[in-house]
Design a protein around this motif. Structure first.
Motif, PDB file in Angstrom:
ATOM      1  N   MET A   1       0.958  -1.214   0.121  1.00  0.00           N
ATOM      2  CA  MET A   1       0.135  -0.157   0.065  1.00  0.00           C
ATOM      3  C   MET A   1       0.871   1.039   0.092  1.00  0.00           C
ATOM      4  N   SER A   2       1.145   1.951  -1.164  1.00  0.00           N
ATOM      5  CA  SER A   2       1.841   2.761  -1.344  1.00  0.00           C
ATOM      6  C   SER A   2       1.412   4.419  -0.603  1.00  0.00           C
ATOM      7  N   TYR A   3       2.209   5.086  -0.340  1.00  0.00           N
ATOM      8  CA  TYR A   3       1.954   6.356   0.522  1.00  0.00           C
ATOM      9  C   TYR A   3       0.927   7.323  -0.431  1.00  0.00           C
ATOM     10  N   ASN A   4       1.359   7.305  -1.640  1.00  0.00           N
ATOM     11  CA  ASN A   4       0.761   8.040  -2.812  1.00  0.00           C
ATOM     12  C   ASN A   4      -0.592   7.386  -3.591  1.00  0.00           C
ATOM     13  N   SER A   5      -0.932   6.281  -3.046  1.00  0.00           N
ATOM     14  CA  SER A   5      -2.103   5.503  -3.753  1.00  0.00           C
ATOM     15  C   SER A   5      -3.367   5.866  -3.338  1.00  0.00           C
ATOM     16  N   PHE A   6      -4.599   5.626  -4.379  1.00  0.00           N
ATOM     17  CA  PHE A   6      -5.709   5.988  -3.801  1.00  0.00           C
ATOM     18  C   PHE A   6      -6.111   5.326  -2.524  1.00  0.00           C
ATOM     19  N   VAL A   7      -5.815   4.067  -2.609  1.00  0.00           N
ATOM     20  CA  VAL A   7      -6.361   3.104  -1.447  1.00  0.00           C
ATOM     21  C   VAL A   7      -5.736   3.899  -0.129  1.00  0.00           C
ATOM     22  N   TYR A   8      -4.738   4.345  -0.067  1.00  0.00           N
ATOM     23  CA  TYR A   8      -4.027   4.775   1.228  1.00  0.00           C
ATOM     24  C   TYR A   8      -4.619   5.957   1.309  1.00  0.00           C
ATOM     25  N   LEU A   9      -4.676   7.020   0.706  1.00  0.00           N
ATOM     26  CA  LEU A   9      -5.069   8.329   0.777  1.00  0.00           C
ATOM     27  C   LEU A   9      -6.511   8.510   0.946  1.00  0.00           C
ATOM     28  N   PHE A  10      -7.328   7.728   0.346  1.00  0.00           N
ATOM     29  CA  PHE A  10      -8.696   7.868   0.441  1.00  0.00           C
ATOM     30  C   PHE A  10      -9.758   6.817   0.999  1.00  0.00           C
ATOM     31  N   VAL A  11      -9.033   5.662   1.424  1.00  0.00           N
ATOM     32  CA  VAL A  11      -9.742   4.612   2.109  1.00  0.00           C
ATOM     33  C   VAL A  11      -9.183   4.441   3.489  1.00  0.00           C
ATOM     34  N   PHE A  12      -7.732   4.053   3.527  1.00  0.00           N
ATOM     35  CA  PHE A  12      -7.037   3.729   4.512  1.00  0.00           C
ATOM     36  C   PHE A  12      -6.884   4.840   5.694  1.00  0.00           C
ATOM     37  N   LEU A  13      -6.559   5.968   5.146  1.00  0.00           N
ATOM     38  CA  LEU A  13      -6.457   6.807   6.056  1.00  0.00           C
ATOM     39  C   LEU A  13      -7.909   7.630   6.608  1.00  0.00           C
ATOM     40  N   VAL A  14      -8.764   7.771   5.876  1.00  0.00           N
ATOM     41  CA  VAL A  14     -10.100   8.191   6.175  1.00  0.00           C
ATOM     42  C   VAL A  14     -10.707   7.188   7.181  1.00  0.00           C
ATOM     43  N   LEU A  15     -10.752   6.037   6.868  1.00  0.00           N
ATOM     44  CA  LEU A  15     -11.232   4.912   8.029  1.00  0.00           C
ATOM     45  C   LEU A  15     -10.457   4.853   9.113  1.00  0.00           C
ATOM     46  N   ALA A  16      -9.144   4.863   9.045  1.00  0.00           N
ATOM     47  CA  ALA A  16      -8.422   4.909  10.268  1.00  0.00           C
ATOM     48  C   ALA A  16      -8.738   6.218  11.313  1.00  0.00           C
ATOM     49  N   TRP A  17      -8.747   7.452  10.453  1.00  0.00           N
ATOM     50  CA  TRP A  17      -8.911   8.483  11.271  1.00  0.00           C
ATOM     51  C   TRP A  17     -10.236   8.520  12.126  1.00  0.00           C
ATOM     52  N   LEU A  18     -11.189   7.826  11.086  1.00  0.00           N
ATOM     53  CA  LEU A  18     -12.596   8.319  11.800  1.00  0.00           C
ATOM     54  C   LEU A  18     -12.704   7.031  13.095  1.00  0.00           C
ATOM     55  N   ALA A  19     -12.051   5.849  12.784  1.00  0.00           N
ATOM     56  CA  ALA A  19     -11.993   4.964  13.955  1.00  0.00           C
ATOM     57  C   ALA A  19     -11.462   5.474  14.929  1.00  0.00           C
ATOM     58  N   TRP A  20     -10.288   6.052  14.776  1.00  0.00           N
ATOM     59  CA  TRP A  20      -9.622   6.741  15.806  1.00  0.00           C
ATOM     60  C   TRP A  20     -10.296   7.797  16.526  1.00  0.00           C
ATOM     61  N   ALA A  21     -10.984   8.884  15.830  1.00  0.00           N
ATOM     62  CA  ALA A  21     -11.664  10.053  16.461  1.00  0.00           C
ATOM     63  C   ALA A  21     -12.990   9.664  17.002  1.00  0.00           C
ATOM     64  N   LEU A  22     -13.594   8.546  16.703  1.00  0.00           N
ATOM     65  CA  LEU A  22     -14.937   8.370  17.307  1.00  0.00           C
ATOM     66  C   LEU A  22     -14.772   7.434  18.356  1.00  0.00           C
ATOM     67  N   LEU A  23     -13.648   6.864  18.544  1.00  0.00           N
ATOM     68  CA  LEU A  23     -13.533   5.927  19.764  1.00  0.00           C
ATOM     69  C   LEU A  23     -13.504   6.857  20.957  1.00  0.00           C
ATOM     70  N   PRO A  24     -13.506   6.215  22.068  1.00  0.00           N
ATOM     71  CA  PRO A  24     -13.192   6.726  23.227  1.00  0.00           C
ATOM     72  C   PRO A  24     -11.715   6.927  23.289  1.00  0.00           C
ATOM     73  N   GLN A  25     -11.234   7.924  24.285  1.00  0.00           N
ATOM     74  CA  GLN A  25      -9.802   8.201  24.381  1.00  0.00           C
ATOM     75  C   GLN A  25      -9.084   7.016  24.621  1.00  0.00           C
ATOM     76  N   LYS A  26      -9.484   6.121  25.583  1.00  0.00           N
ATOM     77  CA  LYS A  26      -8.578   4.899  25.939  1.00  0.00           C
ATOM     78  C   LYS A  26      -8.649   3.874  25.091  1.00  0.00           C
ATOM     79  N   TRP A  27      -9.363   3.873  23.904  1.00  0.00           N
ATOM     80  CA  TRP A  27      -9.513   3.004  22.976  1.00  0.00           C
ATOM     81  C   TRP A  27      -8.459   3.580  21.748  1.00  0.00           C
ATOM     82  N   ARG A  28      -8.086   4.672  21.788  1.00  0.00           N
ATOM     83  CA  ARG A  28      -7.398   5.173  20.509  1.00  0.00           C
ATOM     84  C   ARG A  28      -5.953   4.527  20.261  1.00  0.00           C
ATOM     85  N   PRO A  29      -5.153   4.136  21.324  1.00  0.00           N
ATOM     86  CA  PRO A  29      -3.985   3.418  20.985  1.00  0.00           C
ATOM     87  C   PRO A  29      -4.403   2.211  20.316  1.00  0.00           C
ATOM     88  N   GLY A  30      -5.407   1.524  20.671  1.00  0.00           N
ATOM     89  CA  GLY A  30      -5.724   0.478  20.079  1.00  0.00           C
ATOM     90  C   GLY A  30      -6.186   0.406  18.635  1.00  0.00           C
TER      91      GLY A  30
END
Length: 522
Positions: A1-30
């Motif tokens: 998964m290259s850093y400049n690929s569509f999958v990384y930029l618009f799928v992986f990063l978006v889903l990872a950020w949403l999961a990280w932001a929406l979870l309670p603080q204690k679950w964010r490291p997970g």
């Protein structure tokens, strides 16, 4: 998964950020760990076992080092001074054994995977020259993604815990998160456990500033990679992969293009990596600081791949200088050649060994060793020649204060670095020598090799913009903060314009072969 690929930029990063932001603080490291493992598993597949095993070794060794320290601290109060001293020596010996064995186990994987192919090729070449010897089948060696990076970070973790600089991780998953954190696992930077631990294990709340600053940096990295580096790659590949067909100005242009490509790509990758981490409130170490405004080769390397230089300085060069063999060598120099030699020669020897390791870290080939020793020779000759130069030119001190001298220093450094880039990119020592000799022959063809006039203009404009931004940073301007202070409509107009710039002028599509990030191969 290259850093400049569509999958990384618009799928992986978006889903990872949403999961990280929406979870309670204690679950964010997970969430960070899960995203890191998904990224690594998708990219490395079955070779994920290497990073899992490395983290396990580091965690077990760190726990053992922590227990030994705790044992000594608990027992020392009740022991008389002689027994306390004896216990301290025993604990120190056990700690040294623990860190030595664990670091050896971690580094052994790197040495085996990265350097056994060289010995296998040498053995096959020797066997082929023996009469009646059957041809040896070379085993297949696959280097896991980011092995050269997470291995050195793992060794740094062990040494920091051993020295008491950092506390050991309490749980296995914490070490695994530190090593596998996806923004730095592919090409660095070399981060330290003590610096990243707070943000990884106690992450901050999502913020608009981190989000926008992260996006800024990602887009700037994509511009460097897709508009500049990938265009230069077409030219560089044509010249260096078929070097016998070119000479003179074409080779010089190829070296300049490769220098531009490597800087745009590597620093662009760092921008994407640091921007990705910034989205999650994690601030990784800076790896570049306007290297092409350096006035000497030594300064260039303090500005280029900064974290590799810092790692080698702290964990290789300084321990070498303080090691018993070099201390004995210093005493020998004092007895035979005087105190001046005793001060300088051991340091030069440690520097030579460090530069040899820098070269070999990039790959198991003679050309990389030559590359490392070339930079050592430049620094050694510069320091050794300084007294004679000052003596021969009495007005040198006054000249060095003039702006023209500073410009000369920068241009001279470009020349030295350009030759180093030729060594770094050439297909072996023989090819590097032939390309160097070919500089003396004229080249009659067009310099627009494999690219047309439009691409050349876009490449020149992109390079000029990169240098202009670096010049502004060199002058102390904080462009990202200046942009953040502008009104909201203007800020987002710049963001959208930058994205459109990459989309319109980026080198991609049917006429371009995708170019992998160069340092991901190391």
């Amino acid at each position: 998964m290259s850093y400049n690929s569509f999958v990384y930029l618009f799928v992986f990063l978006v889903l990872a950020w949403l999961a990280w932001a929406l979870l309670p603080q204690k679950w964010r490291p997970g969430a960070l760990l899960a995203a890191s493992l998904v990224f690594y598993a998708v990219s490395a597949r079955q070779y994920t076992v290497y990073i899992l095993a490395t983290a396990a070794v580091c965690w077990v060794a760190g726990q053992q080092l922590g227990r030994l320290d705790a044992l000594f601290q608990a027992a020392r109060k009740d022991l008389p001074p002689p027994a306390r001293k004896e216990m301290k020596q025993r604990v120190a010996a056990l700690k040294k054994l623990t860190v030595g064995a664990s670091a050896a186990a971690v580094l052994a994987v790197l040495l085996a995977v990265k350097y056994l192919p060289l010995f296998a090729r040498l053995a096959a070449a020797v066997a082929a020259r023996l009469p009646g010897s059957p041809a040896l089948a070379l085993p297949a060696f696959v280097q896991p993604l980011g092995l050269s990076f997470f291995t050195l970070m793992a060794a740094g973790y062990l040494v920091d815990v051993y020295r008491g600089v950092s506390e050991p991780a309490e749980h296995y998953w914490q070490v695994l998160l530190f090593l596998s954190f996806w923004p730095h696992v592919v090409e660095g930077p070399f981060d330290r456990w003590g610096a990243l631990r707070p943000a990884l294990l106690d992450p901050p709340a999502p913020s608009y500033r981190d989000l926008t600053f992260g996006i800024q940096r990602i887009v700037w990295g994509l511009f460097k990679k897709m508009v500049v580096a990938d265009r230069a790659y077409v030219y560089v590949r044509a010249v260096f992969d078929d070097w016998t067909q070119y000479s003179g100005a074409a080779v010089i242009a190829g070296v300049v293009m490769y220098t531009l490509e490597l800087y745009a790509e590597f620093s662009g990758c760092m921008d994407i990596a640091l921007g990705s981490a910034e989205l999650f409130g994690v601030h990784l170490a800076e790896n570049f600081r306007q290297p092409f405004f350096a006035r000497s080769v030594g300064e260039f390397w303090r500005r280029w791949h900064i974290t590799l230089g810092a790692w080698l300085r702290e964990y290789v060069f300084q321990p070498l200088c303080l090691s018993r063999p070099l201390q004995r060598f210093g005493r020998f120099c004092r007895e035979k050649f005087g105190p001046a030699a005793a001060r300088k020669w051991p340091v030069w020897l440690a520097l030579c060994l460090t530069w040899a390791l820098i070269g070999l870290w990039h790959g198991a080939a003679a050309i990389y060793l030559v590359y490392g020793l070339y930079y050592f020779a430049l620094q050694w000759l510069g320091e050794a020649a300084e007294p004679a130069l000052v003596k021969a030119l009495p007005n040198l001190g006054a000249w060095r204060q003039k702006p023209a001298w500073h410009v000369w220093q920068v241009v001279r450094t470009w020349g030295f670095v350009g030759f180093g880039m030729l060594l770094f990119r050439a297909n072996g020592v023989r090819a590097a020598w032939q390309m160097l000799v070919s500089l003396l022959r004229p080249y009659a063809g067009s310099l627009l090799i494999k690219i047309d006039a439009r691409d050349a203009m876009v490449l020149a404009a992109g390079a000029a913009l990169m240098l202009a931004v670096d010049w502004a940073h060199e002058r102390g301007h904080r462009l990202r903060h200046a942009l953040a202070a502008r009104p909201l409509p203007l800020r987002w107009a710049v963001y959208v314009g930058a994205v459109l710039l990459v989309m319109i002028f980026g080198a991609y599509g049917d006429n371009y072969e995708p170019a992998a990030f160069i340092y991901a191969q190391f």
